[in-house]
Design a protein around this motif. Structure first.
Motif, PDB file in Angstrom:
ATOM      1  N   UNK A  47       1.046  -1.165   0.008  1.00 19.14           N
ATOM      2  CA  UNK A  47      -0.041  -0.061  -0.088  1.00 19.14           C
ATOM      3  C   UNK A  47       0.962   1.105   0.033  1.00 19.14           C
ATOM      4  N   UNK A  48       2.167   1.343   0.377  1.00 22.83           N
ATOM      5  CA  UNK A  48       2.902   2.257   0.546  1.00 22.83           C
ATOM      6  C   UNK A  48       3.262   2.436  -0.937  1.00 22.83           C
ATOM      7  N   UNK A  49       3.703   1.523  -1.486  1.00 21.09           N
ATOM      8  CA  UNK A  49       4.028   1.767  -3.011  1.00 21.09           C
ATOM      9  C   UNK A  49       3.013   2.235  -3.753  1.00 21.09           C
ATOM     10  N   UNK A  50       1.811   1.649  -3.665  1.00 20.20           N
ATOM     11  CA  UNK A  50       0.684   2.043  -4.117  1.00 20.20           C
ATOM     12  C   UNK A  50       0.094   3.356  -4.527  1.00 20.20           C
ATOM     13  N   UNK A  51       0.457   4.139  -2.972  1.00 20.65           N
ATOM     14  CA  UNK A  51       0.046   5.253  -2.675  1.00 20.65           C
ATOM     15  C   UNK A  51       1.160   6.495  -3.362  1.00 20.65           C
ATOM     16  N   UNK A  52       2.348   5.979  -3.194  1.00 21.27           N
ATOM     17  CA  UNK A  52       3.426   6.666  -3.799  1.00 21.27           C
ATOM     18  C   UNK A  52       3.143   6.857  -5.392  1.00 21.27           C
ATOM     19  N   UNK A  56       2.514  10.140  -7.677  1.00 15.16           N
ATOM     20  CA  UNK A  56       3.320  10.421  -8.800  1.00 15.16           C
ATOM     21  C   UNK A  56       2.353  10.483 -10.149  1.00 15.16           C
ATOM     22  N   UNK A  57       1.291   9.711 -10.376  1.00 12.10           N
ATOM     23  CA  UNK A  57       0.640   9.985 -11.317  1.00 12.10           C
ATOM     24  C   UNK A  57      -0.434  11.033 -11.162  1.00 12.10           C
ATOM     25  N   UNK A  58      -0.776  11.500  -9.916  1.00  9.86           N
ATOM     26  CA  UNK A  58      -1.407  12.938  -9.713  1.00  9.86           C
ATOM     27  C   UNK A  58      -0.367  13.978 -10.343  1.00  9.86           C
ATOM     28  N   UNK A  59       0.646  13.656  -9.976  1.00 13.10           N
ATOM     29  CA  UNK A  59       1.487  14.848 -10.449  1.00 13.10           C
ATOM     30  C   UNK A  59       1.800  15.239 -11.814  1.00 13.10           C
TER      31      UNK A  59
END
Length: 245
Positions: A47-52, A56-59
């Motif tokens: 979940x850490x990886x998924x959220x980061x 990045x995608x939102x950026x």
């Protein structure tokens, strides 16, 4: 490099989009940092990886330029580190990783590469927090066991009193104590009281009500019930079988 960094995967932007367009959106970094920190504390690496990755995608979707993208990712990491509540020794380890990350922050060719490194640091923070919780939990459990040894004879001792002594919430302490000892606080307290009661019944001529009072039971009848549940015999039966002449 600007184009590759912005889009990733070899996708190229038109030159006029290298500057932030008027419709570029600001990103709520504290909100994302809170989400990442929640997963860090839960120890959920996936979940850490998924959220980061989602951050990045939102950026990318916000059409932030390269410099602003770097600032967003940097601020996410700094916010997480600042609010992780690591003890000084463990925080120093992360600060060194943070320095290395900041030293190479402008060398990344893709936002994805930066996200991978931020994820690795956050996973490390998660592991350190886990170690910290285990150490803290063991310390609190040992203090609670010491509290039992020193106060088992007091009938007022209970879950609330030990939590007040340790300045910790009852729900958190209950989970922590059970995890570290394999038993509840009341089970540990009762076990200690039964151990001391057996000693008194074996080595003194005290009456049942006197033994009950000495080991923290204000109600002799309840003491007898608890003792029989623990030993299979009433205090009187136990004394007859085991009392030293």
């Amino acid at each position: 490099m600007e184009q590759k960094f912005f889009m990733g995967g070899g996708r190229v932007l038109k030159p006029e989009l290298l500057e932030e367009p008027e419709n570029s959106r600001a990103i709520d970094v504290p909100r994302w940092a809170g989400k990442v920190l929640q997963e860090i504390k839960s120890g959920n690496e996936a979940s850490i990886e998924e959220n980061i990755r989602a951050f990045a995608q939102e950026i990318r979707d916000s059409y932030a330029n390269r410099n602003r993208s770097i600032i967003y990712m940097q601020n996410l990491l700094l916010t997480v580190i600042a609010t992780a509540n690591l003890i000084k020794e463990k925080e120093n380890l992360i600060v060194e990783e943070e320095k290395e990350f900041l030293n190479r922050i402008y060398a990344y060719e893709h936002l994805t590469d930066m996200a991978v490194d931020v994820t690795a640091i956050c996973v490390h923070i998660s592991g350190l927090l886990g170690e910290q919780r285990d150490s803290y939990g063991k310390k609190q459990a040992m203090m609670a066991l010491d509290y039992i040894k020193e106060n088992y004879m007091n009938s007022e001792v209970n879950l609330n009193s030990v939590c007040s002594h340790l300045a910790i919430s009852t729900s958190y302490f209950s989970t922590l104590f059970k995890s570290c000892t394999g038993e509840t606080f009341i089970e540990a307290l009762t076990k200690k009281r039964m151990e001391e009661a057996r000693k008194l019944l074996e080595n003194t001529s005290m009456k049942t009500y006197e033994v009950a009072r000495e080991v923290g039971f204000s109600d002799p009848h309840y003491f007898s019930i608890a003792f029989k549940k623990a030993t299979g015999r009433t205090p009187t039966e136990y004394a007859k079988e085991n009392r030293t002449e």
